[in-house]
Design a protein around this motif. Sequence first.
Motif, short mmCIF file in Angstrom:
data_model
loop_
_atom_site.label_atom_id
_atom_site.label_comp_id
_atom_site.label_asym_id
_atom_site.label_seq_id
_atom_site.Cartn_x
_atom_site.Cartn_y
_atom_site.Cartn_z
N VAL A 146 0.83 -1.22 0.00
CA VAL A 146 0.00 0.00 0.00
C VAL A 146 0.86 1.26 0.00
N GLN A 147 0.53 2.16 -0.93
CA GLN A 147 1.19 3.48 -0.99
C GLN A 147 0.20 4.54 -0.52
N ARG A 148 0.73 5.65 -0.07
CA ARG A 148 -0.13 6.76 0.37
C ARG A 148 -1.11 7.16 -0.72
N GLY A 149 -2.35 7.42 -0.32
CA GLY A 149 -3.35 7.95 -1.25
C GLY A 149 -4.01 6.91 -2.14
N GLU A 150 -3.65 5.63 -1.98
CA GLU A 150 -4.24 4.61 -2.86
C GLU A 150 -5.64 4.22 -2.41
N ARG A 151 -6.31 3.49 -3.34
CA ARG A 151 -7.63 2.93 -3.05
C ARG A 151 -7.44 1.51 -2.55
N ALA A 164 -6.62 -1.59 10.95
CA ALA A 164 -5.95 -1.24 9.69
C ALA A 164 -6.56 0.01 9.06
N ILE A 165 -7.86 0.20 9.20
CA ILE A 165 -8.51 1.35 8.55
C ILE A 165 -7.95 2.66 9.11
N ARG A 166 -7.62 2.65 10.38
CA ARG A 166 -7.09 3.89 10.98
C ARG A 166 -5.71 4.23 10.40
N ILE A 167 -4.92 3.20 10.17
CA ILE A 167 -3.60 3.43 9.57
C ILE A 167 -3.77 3.93 8.14
N LEU A 168 -4.66 3.30 7.38
CA LEU A 168 -4.89 3.70 5.99
C LEU A 168 -5.35 5.16 5.92
N ASN A 172 -3.87 8.77 4.09
CA ASN A 172 -4.76 9.41 3.10
C ASN A 172 -5.26 8.45 2.03
N CYS A 173 -5.46 7.21 2.40
CA CYS A 173 -6.01 6.23 1.45
C CYS A 173 -7.53 6.29 1.46
N GLU A 174 -8.14 5.96 0.31
CA GLU A 174 -9.59 5.72 0.28
C GLU A 174 -9.80 4.26 0.67
#
Length: 318
Positions: A146-151, A164-168, A172-174
């Motif tokens: 996972v990279q920053r800003g990815e879906r 995991a959702i909090r880290i994402l 700034n991931c969707e």
Amino acid sequence: MIEDIATPEPKPGDVLLKVLACGVCRTDLHIVEGDLPPIQPRIIPGHQIVGEVVEGATPDLPVGARVGVSWMGGVDGDCWFCCHGLENLCDHPVFTGYSINGGYAEFATVRTDFTIPLPAGLEDSHVAPLLCAGIIGFRSLRVAGVQRGERVGLFGFGSSASLAIRILQSWNCEVYVVTRGESHRNSARSLGATWVGNEDAKPPVELDRAITFAPSGTVVVSALAALRKAGVVAINAIHLDRMPAFDYDKLLWGERQIRSVANMTRQDARDFLALAHDLNLRPRVVTFSLEDANKALEAVKHETEDGSAVIVVQKSQA
Ligand SMILES: [Zn+2]
Ligand SMILES: [Zn+2]
């Protein structure tokens, strides 16, 4: 079955911990129910241990120090994998609560070099789920690349996904969540998922990465079907029911990848706990007494509780 046994003796290189709390993980269920082949004739499960040093103290780990213990209870340190930064895949691993006794107990002995220093300020019961659900969820994001800003898609939304959702979000991931159970979908919405759907729904956009949390091969295929070309599915499950046949031309062609996520390294644990501290991660927990360990396992099996199950053994002195 609960019974009185002698307090375990720490060997050289071990510490004896008084167990304060121990998280309950789906892997415990796989061990108790025999989905994972038994290594020992009898075993005390539990690999998300929060404990206090009682014996075997060192200058770094004085008596009374609070530490965590995860699934990785030890490695040989000299196999090919250990020498290549992949101690999670060690050829001679020790698994807490599987190959050695774990934390559904008042005391546990563990290798000193596999204890994890814990951030202050978090309650024992809140730290416990971080030690497996949290660390493995974090490793899953790494394995998926996972990279920053990815879906990013999360397929299944239990203990690990809700951390995991909090880290994402901090990256700034969707986040697109596909999960069965209205309570899991509500929980994903309340944690700010970009989009939430039931197990038959397909995210409205192509995903860069997906992580599956359900012990189901069908879910892996659904995740694969939601990926863009060169996307990655990481499977956060130690056991899958079965892997169904799927259409290679449609689903895997285009350099899509399926990867499993196995165990964790001590570096994953350190990196994740630092992040958990920065993000002030406080998982929602449901506590059980040690006598009610079987009820806690039932709750995990049937997903009846909206939060991570934790066995609270005794109160810390601090
Ligand atoms: Zn676990
Ligand atoms: Zn090794």
